[in-house]
Design a protein around this motif. Structure first.
Motif, PDB file in Angstrom:
ATOM      1  N   ARG A  15       4.384   3.956  -8.315  1.00 29.50           N
ATOM      2  CA  ARG A  15       3.032   3.595  -8.784  1.00 29.50           C
ATOM      3  C   ARG A  15       2.111   3.254  -7.626  1.00 29.50           C
ATOM      4  O   ARG A  15       0.900   3.393  -7.721  1.00 29.50           O
ATOM      5  N   LYS A  16       2.691   2.804  -6.512  1.00 23.42           N
ATOM      6  CA  LYS A  16       1.871   2.468  -5.323  1.00 23.42           C
ATOM      7  C   LYS A  16       1.608   3.720  -4.478  1.00 23.42           C
ATOM      8  O   LYS A  16       0.976   3.640  -3.436  1.00 23.42           O
ATOM      9  N   GLY A  17       2.181   4.855  -4.874  1.00 27.30           N
ATOM     10  CA  GLY A  17       1.845   6.101  -4.181  1.00 27.30           C
ATOM     11  C   GLY A  17       3.000   6.796  -3.470  1.00 27.30           C
ATOM     12  O   GLY A  17       2.814   7.879  -2.916  1.00 27.30           O
ATOM     13  N   ASP A  52       0.852  -1.195   0.000  1.00 32.75           N
ATOM     14  CA  ASP A  52       0.000   0.000   0.000  1.00 32.75           C
ATOM     15  C   ASP A  52       0.893   1.252   0.000  1.00 32.75           C
ATOM     16  O   ASP A  52       2.126   1.160  -0.006  1.00 32.75           O
ATOM     17  N   LYS A  53       0.262   2.427   0.019  1.00 28.11           N
ATOM     18  CA  LYS A  53       1.022   3.678  -0.087  1.00 28.11           C
ATOM     19  C   LYS A  53       2.029   3.826   1.066  1.00 28.11           C
ATOM     20  O   LYS A  53       3.170   4.246   0.856  1.00 28.11           O
ATOM     21  N   THR A 107       6.040   3.997   0.711  1.00 24.89           N
ATOM     22  CA  THR A 107       6.812   5.161   1.180  1.00 24.89           C
ATOM     23  C   THR A 107       7.999   4.708   2.025  1.00 24.89           C
ATOM     24  O   THR A 107       9.113   5.204   1.878  1.00 24.89           O
TER      25      THR A 107
END
Ligand SMILES: [Mn+2]
Length: 316
Positions: free
Chosen positions: A181-183, A145-146, A150
């Motif tokens: 692409r995942k944030g 996930d984002k 990160t």
């Protein structure tokens, strides 16, 4: 590595109560990898404890989950202990860990890792532990996930100096692209983890640059900060000189760069070189009981740096 990944996944699947830890003085790579894996384990409903000696430095407090990190050992009935970036277990800095009875999973990319874990995911060819953990996520088919993206991209960016060090491979950039692409936002990570400096830190860098010396005969660029030099600056953060030795290493004719800094009763040395300079700074660090990689290494020795009346630096 596939086999090691499978064993690591089995260890995790069988564990409900997990302690995550790393070497003292959290850095972006091992800290990012630790928080990414912790985030996933919590999503799976496991009980996760995060303990890092000295806690989270200000530059990394933006990392999702950073608030969960304790700066002291947390007693518990752990099934599994996971370490990040520790070539030996003692690097964790909590003496209690040496008596821990649980299974150990060891993630690292230092070539001198002692493989102290029951399962060891160690690959010195990886840019960062975060890139290794990214591969592990993909092997397991786990969702990124984002927040996890990160944390992992922070590890890659900090260990590659913003994709500028020689450890940046095509696969590193591919991993970074996927994490974007995942944030994950590289500019934001760089601002927090790499560029961030307070006015006081800038002044201290000024002093360290003033203290730099190029030894043209031996082709070494170095700088030294004695306790007296450091006393001019109040309450410098632990990571005040992060990136400084890399700045010294921007002198192309120097074979390597060295930064020596007094830290209490201890002298800390950081060494950097570049791939085209053909020097193995880990070998130099080993002479002083330290370690690291061919192009980035460090050591700590007991002693005091002083400047004598002739302006020469000595160790007493
Ligand atoms: Mn690393």
């Amino acid at each position: 590595m596939q086999q090691h990944f499978e064993s690591a996944k089995n260890l995790i699947d069988q564990s409900a109560n997990i302690l995550l830890t790393m070497h003292e003085r959290m850095d972006g790579d091992d800290g990012g990898a630790l928080l990414a894996l912790g985030g996933h384990l919590e999503n799976e409903g496991k009980h996760v404890v995060y303990a890092i000696k000295q806690g989270v430095p200000p530059a990394l407090s933006f990392l999702p989950g950073a608030k969960k990190i304790k700066d002291d050992w947390v007693e518990g009935n752990y099934d599994l202990l996971i370490t990040f970036g520790c070539s030996e277990l003692v690097r964790v800095g909590f003496p209690q860990i040496l008596n821990a009875k649980c299974l150990i999973l060891n993630f690292d990319h230092h070539p001198d890792n002692q493989n102290f874990g029951h399962v060891n995911i160690v690959d010195s060819k990886k840019s960062s532990v975060a890139e290794l953990v990214y591969d592990f996520f993909n092997y397991c088919g786990w969702q990124i996930d984002k927040d996890i993206a990160t944390c992992l991209l922070t590890g890659i960016i900090t260990d590659t100096g913003g994709f500028m060090h020689a450890n940046t491979k095509a696969s590193t950039l591919e991993a970074a692209a996927q994490l974007m692409r995942k944030g994950a936002i590289p500019g934001k990570i760089m601002n927090h983890a790499l560029k961030r400096k307070t006015p006081g830190v800038l002044k201290a860098w000024g002093k360290a640059i003033k203290n730099s010396f190029y030894d043209a005969k031996n082709k070494i660029i170095y700088s030294i900060m004695t306790a007296e030099d450091l006393s001019e600056f109040q309450s410098l953060p632990l990571a005040a000189f992060e990136g400084f030795v890399e700045t010294l290493n921007t002198v192309p004719e120097a074979k390597f760069a060295m930064f020596l800094k007094q830290d209490g009763e201890i002298i800390k040395g950081s060494l950097r070189s570049d791939i085209f300079k053909n020097v193995d700074v880990a070998k130099i660090a080993h002479i002083f009981g330290g370690g690291g990689h061919k192009l980035a290494a460090g050591f700590s020795v007991a002693g005091k740096l002083v400047k004598d009346k002739m302006g020469k630096w000595r160790v007493v």
